[in-house]
Write an enzyme that holds these catalytic residues in place. Structure first.
Site, PDB file in Angstrom:
ATOM      1  CG  ASP A   1      -2.034  -0.941   1.216  1.00  0.00           C
ATOM      2  OD1 ASP A   1      -2.323  -1.469   0.130  1.00  0.00           O
ATOM      3  OD2 ASP A   1      -2.643  -1.177   2.274  1.00  0.00           O
ATOM      4  CG  LEU A   2       3.239   2.131   3.489  1.00  0.00           C
ATOM      5  CD1 LEU A   2       4.310   1.616   4.444  1.00  0.00           C
ATOM      6  CD2 LEU A   2       2.760   3.512   3.936  1.00  0.00           C
TER       7      LEU A   2
END
Lengths: 383, 383
Positions: free
Chosen positions: A141-142
């Protein structure tokens, strides 16, 4: 949020009651989401009911507002209905829309389901583990979020140079697969090599965790020649390492040979560290400019590590609605020509509905009042 | 590399013999680094001896070359000596320099030492683990690298709008601390809450790994209401879940309550999956549009997952010098207005020395020959 922290006016549109992350864990005792407060810093929040035709019209007007600084949409909603790029484009031909999706076909995928597929949980954890270990940090996600910021900036640059807008797609799954390629995992597997679990060891050189006399634990790294010399000097093991090189017929000055000899190297280092306290180890390591880290809990990090405090320019204490004073990070980028802005709080849901409709769309008080009454738009949930 | 894959002419300067990543693991049997080949795709490689004054002059000329597309330096070397921003700026006043450093004081830190400090290894692994578990994915390096691309694009935008260059700093440690703040970990600790290990569970809602009848393992996620309904329907456990809600006095339609009841939910699901094969589970899950993933090795991913093949537009087969045909990812961003370029190979060390000195600095053949003879510059190491 990265772009908001860079100074962009980022307006987040939510339905009445908010989306799921408005209540996502971790939460305070009264249910205020620390997750929301962390990931929406410096944004403005507008509540619009997208189930109504009038609401969709308002959202379209916001998304397609004129001006070189406007006309950019980041969303994880599928590009169909009123969010189809071709529909929105009718209102602003040079619109930039970036759609984040699970897989590239629009199927569902989240960090938790992508990670098992790329193979890392089978490589994480102790050497003798026979189970899978998921990561705790939502790393995919990051990376995807930061790549989305790259994509928006690149598309904005293209628009500035050519006048042309576009639709950009970014799939979480593709991002993870790309990284697996970048790091050499895919090439390794193509060549028929199966990577094994290496526990907490650094892969390809020397690095491992060791306990100290006082029950603490340190991660020690000898990746570069300087770090390796520092490690030999700080532990006083230079002669022993030279002897080990000879015995094994390896060149411990080469990264790969240090990895091959890692068990033997660790066996020499462990007793030296086990008889010293963390403070003694730290003093010796720092005196030799070594690369090392201590294991600590998040609580220890927050309570006693000066790097995680307002002693670091990136952090400020921010009065977060619903929580109170909080330590919040600003942007980790430090620009010499742009003054570092202190962190700003996340908005309450709908905090800026009136302000944005007036500022951006030029709506008057009566019109805004009518939209509230018709429940097309929503007020600050905290008010 | 992200910027190179976006189309920028990225020139990497190395000393004769290369830096450490030229031989970094994973490597082929003859020592060609798959790590280098993965992380230097689409760059041009120039070898210059920076220990010589003439070499530093050449490097300065390349870094400060004129033109709006040039004049950007990304480095993890400390900004001193000839790389001090103020020195370089004498040659190009609007230079953009981005320095990646370990900690913000210029001290040594790598992914392996930052991660223990932020507390995640104490939260990773089985619930009953009493040891630390390092992550295998260098997540902090990855996020920092992508943030560096954001920083360069933002600084380039600033220069295009104002004419002003600048020095930007980005510390790996700050990046990790910022993310710990963004995700709510810091706020949680400030409020006196200590996060516990949750094993392979999704934090804050329902998600867990389960074995199947044929010895495979799947990660199952019920994060959104749709995913949760899909899970209840696919397992035929709707009635049991309703009963469980009542018994526990919880609302399993709320994320947090699903997390609270996760052991009981898992106990209902496990027997249903243990009696079906992976193929049967996959068919049921896909029929209900569920969010799930199978655990597989990197080898399985590469050998049998169509997402990791040239069936996905991001991948192409590239002839990589030193290795041969390799499956390589291009950019995961898919731009509608810019044609997707196939992945390009990483260069051999020094492959473009002559070409770049001629193209960018306009040096003639005789001058380049003299620099080779004086060992100020180096040729293709593979030649």
């Amino acid at each position: 949020m990265t772009l908001a922290q860079l100074g962009a006016d980022v307006i987040r549109i939510d339905p009445p009651g908010g989306r799921l992350d408005w209540r996502r864990w971790p939460v305070t005792d009264d249910g205020t989401s620390l997750f929301w407060c962390g990931l929406n810093k410096a944004k403005r929040s507008v509540v619009i009911d997208l189930a109504s035709a009038q609401g969709r019209e308002l959202a379209t007007a916001l998304i397609c507002a004129p001006g070189p600084e406007a006309g950019m949409l980041l969303t994880n909603f599928p590009p169909r209905g009123f969010l189809a790029y071709e529909s929105l484009r009718a209102w602003r031909p040079d619109l930039i829309q970036l759609t984040i999706q699970g897989d590239r076909h629009g199927g569902s995928a989240v960090d938790y389901t992508v990670n098992p597929r790329v193979g890392l949980p089978l490589l994480t954890g102790p050497v003798d583990a026979d189970d899978v270990v998921n990561h705790v940090l939502p790393a995919w996600d990051l990376v995807t979020g930061h790549m989305a910021a790259v994509g928006l900036l690149a598309a904005e640059r293209h628009r500035r140079l050519t006048g042309e807008g576009q639709h950009v797609r970014l799939a979480l799954e593709d991002m993870a697969l790309a990284v697996m390629g970048h790091l050499g995992f895919i090439a390794e597997a193509q060549l028929g090599r199966q990577r094994e679990r290496v526990g907490n060891d650094l892969y390809g050189a020397f690095g491992r965790d060791f306990p100290t006399a006082d029950g603490e634990r340190v991660m020690v790294v000898g990746l570069t020649p300087r770090q390796w010399r520092g490690l030999c000097d700080a532990t006083g093991l230079g002669a022993e390492m030279a002897q080990l090189s000879q015995e094994l017929g390896l060149d411990l000055d080469a990264e790969g040979d240090r990895f091959r000899a890692r068990e033997r190297i660790a066996a020499l280092i462990a007793p030296r560290l086990r008889e010293r306290t963390l403070a003694q180890v730290a003093a010796a390591f720092d005196a030799h400019g070594m690369c090392w880290g201590r294991y600590q809990t998040v609580a220890q990090l927050v309570q006693s590590d000066p790097s995680c405090s307002t002693a670091t320019p990136m952090f400020s204490t921010v009065d977060q609605p619903g929580i109170g004073p909080c330590l919040k990070p600003g942007l980790p980028l430090d620009f010499s020509a742009i003054e570092r802005a202190p962190a700003r709080p996340a908005p309450r849901l709908g905090q800026h509905t009136e302000e944005v409709l007036a500022d951006v769309l030029g709506l008057g008080g009566a019109e805004i009042g009518r939209l509230f009454d018709q429940r097309v738009i929503g007020r600050d949930a905290g008010a």
